[in-house]
Enzyme design. Structure first.
Site, PDB file in Angstrom:
ATOM      1  CB  SER A  82      -0.931   0.009   1.222  1.00 22.59           C
ATOM      2  OG  SER A  82      -1.851   1.079   1.150  1.00 22.59           O
ATOM      3  CG  ASP A  83       2.900   4.884  -1.609  1.00 20.41           C
ATOM      4  OD1 ASP A  83       3.888   4.743  -0.854  1.00 20.41           O
ATOM      5  OD2 ASP A  83       2.659   5.946  -2.213  1.00 20.41           O
ATOM      6  CD  GLN A  84      -2.734   8.414   2.992  1.00 21.18           C
ATOM      7  OE1 GLN A  84      -2.076   8.950   3.876  1.00 21.18           O
ATOM      8  NE2 GLN A  84      -3.940   7.911   3.201  1.00 21.18           N
TER       9      GLN A  84
END
Length: 206
Positions: A82-84
Site C-alpha cells: 500500500s502507498d498513500q
C-alpha cells in the site's frame, strides 16, 4: 526483517500465509482488525516520483512495487502492498519527515481540498494473483492560522504521515470535511478494499 503478528482473537488461519509489505505501524494496526495472523516485511522500494507522474499513478505504482518486492521473498504468501500520496491540485505531497516541511505542507493545504490517494495491491506469485485498487479520500482543510498549525505539529508531530496530518488523532480538528467510501483509507490502508482483494486471493476472513 520479518515480524509475525497473530491476533489473540484470530478467527481464521488463512490457507496461505499473509504478509504485509510495509513498515507503517498504522497499516499494521489496521490489518490487525481483520483478525488473521500475518507477518510484516519491509519492502525495498525506491519511492522517488518519476518525471511527470501524477499523485494517483505514483501511489498505484508504489503499492504494486512494494507488494511485488516482498512477494519475491515470500512467493507462497498473499502479500499486501500500500502507498498513500496527498494530491494538492495535482502536486504530490508525501511524508514531511521533519517540522519545517510539515509547516510548509499545512500552510499549502489550508483552505484547500486535498485528495489523499491511497493505493492497494495484493500479489501472490504462487497463484499468479495480482490486483490493484485505489481509494480516493477528498479532504477539505480549514483556513488554518500559523498558530494553529504550530500548535498542532507540536502536539502530534505527524512527520511520518503523508500531508502532515493524522485524522484519527488531533488532526481531525484541522478539517472541514472528509468524503470517502472506505473509512480507514485516510489512515493508510482501505480495509474494505483490502478484505475484498484478500477474499479474491483465496484468504478466508469469516
Amino acid at each position: 526483517m520479518t515480524t509475525t503478528f497473530a491476533p489473540a482473537l484470530s478467527l481464521n488461519t488463512p490457507s496461505r500465509p499473509v504478509v504485509l509489505g510495509s513498515t507503517s505501524r498504522y497499516r499494521r494496526e489496521l490489518l490487525e482488525r481483520l483478525r488473521i495472523p500475518f507477518s510484516v516485511t519491509a519492502p525495498d522500494v525506491d519511492e522517488t516520483p518519476q518525471a511527470g507522474e501524477t499523485p494517483k499513478n505514483l501511489a498505484l505504482r508504489l503499492a504494486l512495487a512494494k507488494a511485488k518486492a516482498v512477494a519475491t521473498l515470500h512467493p507462497e504468501a498473499v502479500v499486501i502492498g500500500s502507498d498513500q500520496v496527498a494530491d494538492l491540485a495535482g502536486q504530490p505531497l508525501g511524508k514531511p519527515g521533519e517540522h519545517s516541511r510539515a509547516v510548509q505542507q499545512l500552510r499549502q493545504m489550508r483552505g484547500q481540498t486535498v485528495i489523499f490517494q491511497t493505493a492497494l495491491a495484493v500479489v501472490c506469485l504462487a497463484t499468479g494473483f495480482e490486483q490493484v485498487d485505489l481509494a480516493e479520500v477528498r479532504v477539505v482543510f480549514r483556513d488554518l492560522s500559523n498558530d494553529e498549525i504550530e500548535a498542532y505539529l507540536q502536539a502530534e508531530k505527524p512527520y511520518d504521515c503523508a500531508g502532515s496530518a493524522k485524522s484519527e488523532g488531533l488532526g481531525i480538528a484541522l478539517l472541514e470535511s472528509i468524503d470517502n467510501d472506505d473509512p480507514t483509507a485516510l489512515v493508510g490502508l482501505p480495509l474494505i478494499r483490502t478484505a475484498r482483494l484478500l477474499r479474491q486471493a483465496g484468504v478466508k476472513l469469516l
